[in-house]
Design an enzyme around this catalytic site. Structure first.
Site, PDB file in Angstrom:
ATOM      1  CB  VAL A 272      -0.948   0.019   1.211  1.00 17.77           C
ATOM      2  CG1 VAL A 272      -1.960   1.153   1.062  1.00 17.77           C
ATOM      3  CG2 VAL A 272      -1.667  -1.317   1.364  1.00 17.77           C
ATOM      4  CB  SER A 273       1.984   3.374  -2.544  1.00 18.43           C
ATOM      5  OG  SER A 273       2.581   4.623  -2.828  1.00 18.43           O
TER       6      SER A 273
END
Length: 694
Positions: A272-273
């Site tokens: 997850v960014s």
């Protein structure tokens, strides 16, 4: 109605008397200059000052009727947590409290910021980009975490627990969507998004409904600050904590000084960014993914960017979105989860585990077959980096076939056995870390697993970075094992054992899979273990302790050069202001001053500051009061060398004047310490000339 309200008050009071909670916060800022940052594995990313200080936020919970049952949860503004740091914290707690706090009941979770000093994990691979073990970082983290727990212990008082949650959009994306699509369509159909969009919140209140503290969990990498950053920063989650603490304690409260503690802790953030604009080629601007959509121009990198005009602005935007969502949850009635606390813990030797695999479609374990763990190893795609921080050389994500040249380099260091190659397939092994013995262990083989009960909430503390779907599977099996209770996953806790991808994602061999170090069935092992621990917790049974991790403290290597000496330029003294501010500023302007400086590593100044922005109080005998420090968003402390040979350096202090700043007379104040060439470290300080804010 009157009797109903009275009964509610009585019930709440009785429930709160069954639980006591204490909260504490302490500075853990590591050495801010010339020490490598942990996270991006970039040898060039060394510190040159501070934008945001690091803090440890501790929450101590105990059953009031049985104070032997305690749970400690600490969220630390650090890349992750290492067994050595935790062991030293526990050693100090034992000297003070005896057997009250042990390996069995203390969880220390790193937020996973990539902009803080490294060199504290002891496993050689993780400390290698920092040039080995850094005692200054290690001690800074130990002292700060220990102090936060001591403060929380002294503040124990009757409390109750409430839970709330809300959906937060436009704050995270999946950085390996092709891996996520490997998961069964039947499983993916249960979820609306390819990342978790729910911000979960636990809050602790007194019987009089006064807020003590808040823990928020939201799945996002603290990588808004990219690998070009050189200033210590707690990144988006750290700034969200500061925003929430200021809002609840009063905006004039300096970071780390308030009574209400608010953590934004890590969870299943593996894939997850926060860089929600997605990855694009550096020069052409074309969409890329480091796997199939490659950048064509020479030396053109593929990386993602956030929503702001630069990394500071992106950090502010993502942090503000998390903070606002958390405050919205706090404003709504919560679900009362008050109840008993308890915890179980076990060390697990991952390579020797044999377990039945998990079927994500039927959501059952297949008892008719067994899978096993592998000796640690890193795949080729690990070297490619991620779209948050590209790696070196010409590696690409999704690599499933070996290269003869790189295999030869690998075998020179340590050759994997045929069993290793078969166990890790389809991962081509780039580093057989579990086989390397020089100079000491490169990655852990024994991990720490904890499951805690906090009232009606189950907290699964895991020793690494679970991907979105890995975390969903873990929450699902733990919830079933606990009888349907709510489950929160606390990431990067106690020991760091890299990533945990699902077996299906493992086939894609993007970065997260290549960094799943115990092979394709790593997640299966964790799912079985956490079900076992949850069942033990619910049955009030104590599991075996498991094999203790090795003590590496006597084998450590450090190539970080010490501070030799400091010297002031000819005609100046330490603290002299070399560049004075302008005479007058307005809101939004940036005040800049330069000072003769000593090396910041001479004194880390925990609980203090290298920087103070001061305002003249003319009605109080011309006293100066501090309005901001180097822990505030609006300031930057930037340290620069003039000469390594002469030992000269200077500090740049910047203050961006925020809206609402009172008009008046201000000055910048720099604190530090210098190392005399003949020995000894001595403090100094200096002021700029006063200036007006109009």
């Amino acid at each position: 109605m009157m009797y109903r309200n009275a009964l509610c008050v009585l019930v709440c009071a009785c429930a709160s008397n069954a639980l006591r909670v204490g909260v504490g916060i302490a500075d853990v800022t590591g050495p801010p200059a010339e020490i490598g940052f942990m996270g991006y594995a970039n040898f060039e990313q060394t510190g040159h000052g501070i934008h945001l200080r690091q803090f440890a936020r501790a929450f101590v919970l105990e059953n009031d009727v049985d104070s032997a049952e305690r749970v400690v949860f600490v969220s630390v503004d650090a890349a992750m947590m290492g067994h050595g740091v935790r062991r030293e914290v526990l050693k100090r707690l034992k000297k003070r409290y005896g057997d009250l706090y042990t390996e069995d009941n203390v969880i220390i979770s790193g937020t996973h910021t990539h902009s803080t000093p490294g060199g504290f994990l002891m496993d050689f691979l993780f400390d290698l980009p920092i040039l080995g073990f850094v005692k200054e970082t290690f001690i800074a983290y130990v002292i700060g975490i220990y102090k936060s727990i001591v403060i929380a212990h002294t503040k124990l008082q009757p409390a109750r627990i409430e839970y709330g949650e809300a959906e937060l959009l436009d704050a995270n994306i999946n950085r390996s969507p092709s891996s996520y699509l490997r998961n069964p369509p039947e499983e993916r159909a249960r979820y609306k998004y390819d990342v978790d969009k729910t911000l979960a919140q636990v809050r602790f209140l007194t019987p009089a409904n006064e807020l003590l503290g808040v823990i928020n969990w939201f799945a996002v990498h603290p990588t808004s600050m990219n690998n070009t950053n050189r200033l210590v920063s707690s990144d988006n989650v750290g700034y969200a904590s500061i925003l929430m603490e200021k809002a609840l304690n009063g905006n004039n409260t300096h970071p780390g000084k308030g009574n209400i503690i608010c953590a934004f802790a890590s969870t299943n953030l593996g894939d997850v960014s926060p860089n929600i604009k997605g990855p694009r080629c550096e020069f052409s601007g074309k969409v890329c993914d480091q796997e199939k959509l490659l950048c064509k121009l020479p030396k053109e990198r593929c990386f993602a960017s956030g929503p702001g005009k630069d990394m500071f602005d992106s950090t502010r935007i993502i942090a503000t979105r998390m903070f606002q969502t958390a405050m919205n949850i706090l404003a709504q009635p919560g679900e009362d989860l008050t109840g008993p606390v308890g915890i179980v813990h076990q060390f697990v030797e991952m390579p020797v585990q044999k377990v039945p695999p998990y079927d994500p479609v039927s959501e059952t374990f297949n008892a008719s077959s067994m899978v096993s763990g592998c000796v640690p190893a890193m795949g080729y795609s690990f070297a490619a980096g991620t779209t948050d921080g590209p790696g070196a050389f010409d590696f690409r994500q999704g690599t499933t076939s070996p290269n003869a040249l790189w295999d030869a380099v690998r075998d020179f260091v340590a050759e994997p056995s045929p069993q290793d190659l078969a166990c890790h397939a389809p991962k081509p092994i780039l580093l057989a870390t579990g086989r390397i013995k020089f100079p000491y262990s490169w990655q852990p083989q024994i991990v720490s697993c904890s499951v805690a009960r906090i009232g009606e909430l189950i907290l699964a503390a895991v020793p690494g970075e679970f991907t979105t779907m890995s975390g969903r599977r873990l929450r699902s099996v733990v919830s079933k094992a606990s009888g349907g209770k709510r489950v929160v996953l606390a990431g990067l806790s106690n020991v760091y054992a890299d990533y945990i991808a699902t077996p299906e994602e493992y086939q894609e061999q993007r970065y997260e899979a290549a960094s799943t170090i115990y092979g394709p069935h790593t997640l299966d092992i964790y799912l079985n273990k956490y079900v076992e621990l949850t069942e033990a917790l619910m049955a009030s049974k104590k599991p075996s302790s498991g094999p203790s991790p090795p003590d590496l403290s006597e084998q450590l290597i450090s190539l970080v050069p010490p501070v030799l000496w400091d010297a002031a330029p000819w005609g100046h003294e330490f603290g002299d202001c070399l560049l004075q501010p302008e005479k007058q500023y307005s809101y939004g302007d940036t005040v800049v001053a330069h000072f003769v400086s000593g090396h910041p590593r001479n004194s880390i100044r925990h609980g203090r500051s290298y920087v103070a922005v001061e305002r003249l109080q003319e009605a109080e005998d011309d006293a100066w009061t501090t309005v901001a420090t180097d822990a505030d968003w609006e300031t930057k402390f930037i340290w620069q060398r003039n000469s390594k040979i002469l030992g000269t350096s200077y500090a740049v202090i910047e203050w961006e004047i925020p809206p609402g700043t009172p008009r008046g007379t201000y000055r910048l104040h720099h604190y530090g310490s210098y190392k005399y060439i003949l020995g000894g470290i001595y403090p100094y300080h200096g002021f700029s000339e006063p200036f007006e804010v109009t």
